[in-house]
Design a protein around this motif. Structure first.
Motif, short mmCIF file in Angstrom:
data_model
loop_
_atom_site.label_atom_id
_atom_site.label_comp_id
_atom_site.label_asym_id
_atom_site.label_seq_id
_atom_site.Cartn_x
_atom_site.Cartn_y
_atom_site.Cartn_z
N PRO A 147 -4.56 -3.16 -1.34
CA PRO A 147 -5.05 -3.74 -2.60
C PRO A 147 -3.90 -3.97 -3.58
O PRO A 147 -2.87 -3.30 -3.52
N LEU A 148 -4.11 -4.92 -4.47
CA LEU A 148 -3.11 -5.20 -5.50
C LEU A 148 -3.15 -4.11 -6.56
O LEU A 148 -4.20 -3.54 -6.84
N SER A 149 -2.01 -3.85 -7.16
CA SER A 149 -1.93 -2.78 -8.16
C SER A 149 -2.74 -3.10 -9.41
O SER A 149 -3.12 -2.21 -10.14
N ARG A 150 -3.03 -4.36 -9.63
CA ARG A 150 -3.82 -4.74 -10.80
C ARG A 150 -5.32 -4.74 -10.51
O ARG A 150 -6.11 -5.32 -11.26
N SER A 151 -5.74 -4.06 -9.44
CA SER A 151 -7.16 -3.92 -9.13
C SER A 151 -7.85 -3.17 -10.27
O SER A 151 -7.33 -2.17 -10.76
N PRO A 152 -9.04 -3.62 -10.69
CA PRO A 152 -9.78 -2.92 -11.74
C PRO A 152 -10.01 -1.44 -11.42
O PRO A 152 -10.04 -0.60 -12.32
N PHE A 153 -10.15 -1.10 -10.15
CA PHE A 153 -10.35 0.29 -9.75
C PHE A 153 -9.19 1.16 -10.20
O PHE A 153 -9.39 2.25 -10.75
N GLN B 84 -13.61 -1.90 -8.57
CA GLN B 84 -13.37 -3.06 -7.72
C GLN B 84 -11.93 -3.06 -7.24
O GLN B 84 -11.01 -2.85 -8.02
N LEU B 85 -11.78 -3.29 -5.95
CA LEU B 85 -10.45 -3.42 -5.35
C LEU B 85 -10.16 -4.91 -5.19
O LEU B 85 -11.02 -5.67 -4.74
N LEU B 86 -8.95 -5.30 -5.52
CA LEU B 86 -8.54 -6.70 -5.44
C LEU B 86 -7.50 -6.86 -4.34
O LEU B 86 -6.49 -6.16 -4.33
#
Length: 175
Positions: free
Chosen positions: A120-126, A145-147
């Motif tokens: 996942p990207l580090s800017r994921s809301p999770f 949420q994982l992005l």
């Protein structure tokens, strides 16, 4: 009929081996039963608790994704790289047993229909909501949420979760 001493010795060895097998088989069968009864005091309730404990050890963390919890997006606080799209996955993470390791972004991996894995990207809301190093305290529930960013022609196949071990794999989010 006279039996020679060498034949008598062979028969005796054969009987001793058979006796050893029977004793070893009995020990193998009854020792686990004895340990189970000793640990539970003979109580069925305690035996059920012991079974639950073993189930929790095997399932230290429960990760769930709702049926409609995966969305493909072409914009999420910015566009993806050329030829890519975003995958936003709603997750619920429940810690069933105190973890001796921290939950980091690389514990999660999205697998696409080609078998390729993505972190996942580090800017994921999770991770924005919960930090990128969760302690994994027993009973905690984390939702978010994982992005992920995957090639446009790919579709998600599954979401994996496991303890992350530092290795010398490439650092661009792929295996």
């Amino acid at each position: 009929m006279v039996i020679r001493a060498s034949e008598r010795k062979k028969q005796l060895n054969k009987r001793l081996r058979m006796l050893n097998r029977v004793v070893l088989g009995g020990v193998t069968l009854f020792v686990p039963i004895y340990i189970g009864v000793s640990l539970t005091g003979g109580s069925a309730d305690k035996l059920e608790n012991l079974t639950n404990l073993f189930a929790n050890i095997n399932n230290q963390v429960a990760l769930t994704v709702p049926v409609d919890g995966v969305r493909y997006m072409h914009f999420f606080h910015g566009p993806p790289d050329e030829g890519h799209k975003f995958v936003l996955v709603d997750v619920r993470l429940q810690v069933n047993l105190q973890l001796a390791w921290v939950i980091v972004p690389k514990c999660f991996q999205l697998v696409d229909d080609g078998g390729r894995r993505y972190y996942p990207l580090s800017r994921s809301p999770f991770f924005i909501a919960h930090t990128d190093q969760l302690k994994g305290t027993k009973g905690e529930v984390y939702e978010g949420q994982l992005l992920f960013e995957i090639p446009s022609e790919r579709k998600h196949e599954s979401l994996l979760f496991d303890r992350y071990y530092e290795t010398k794999e490439d650092d661009n989010g792929h295996d």
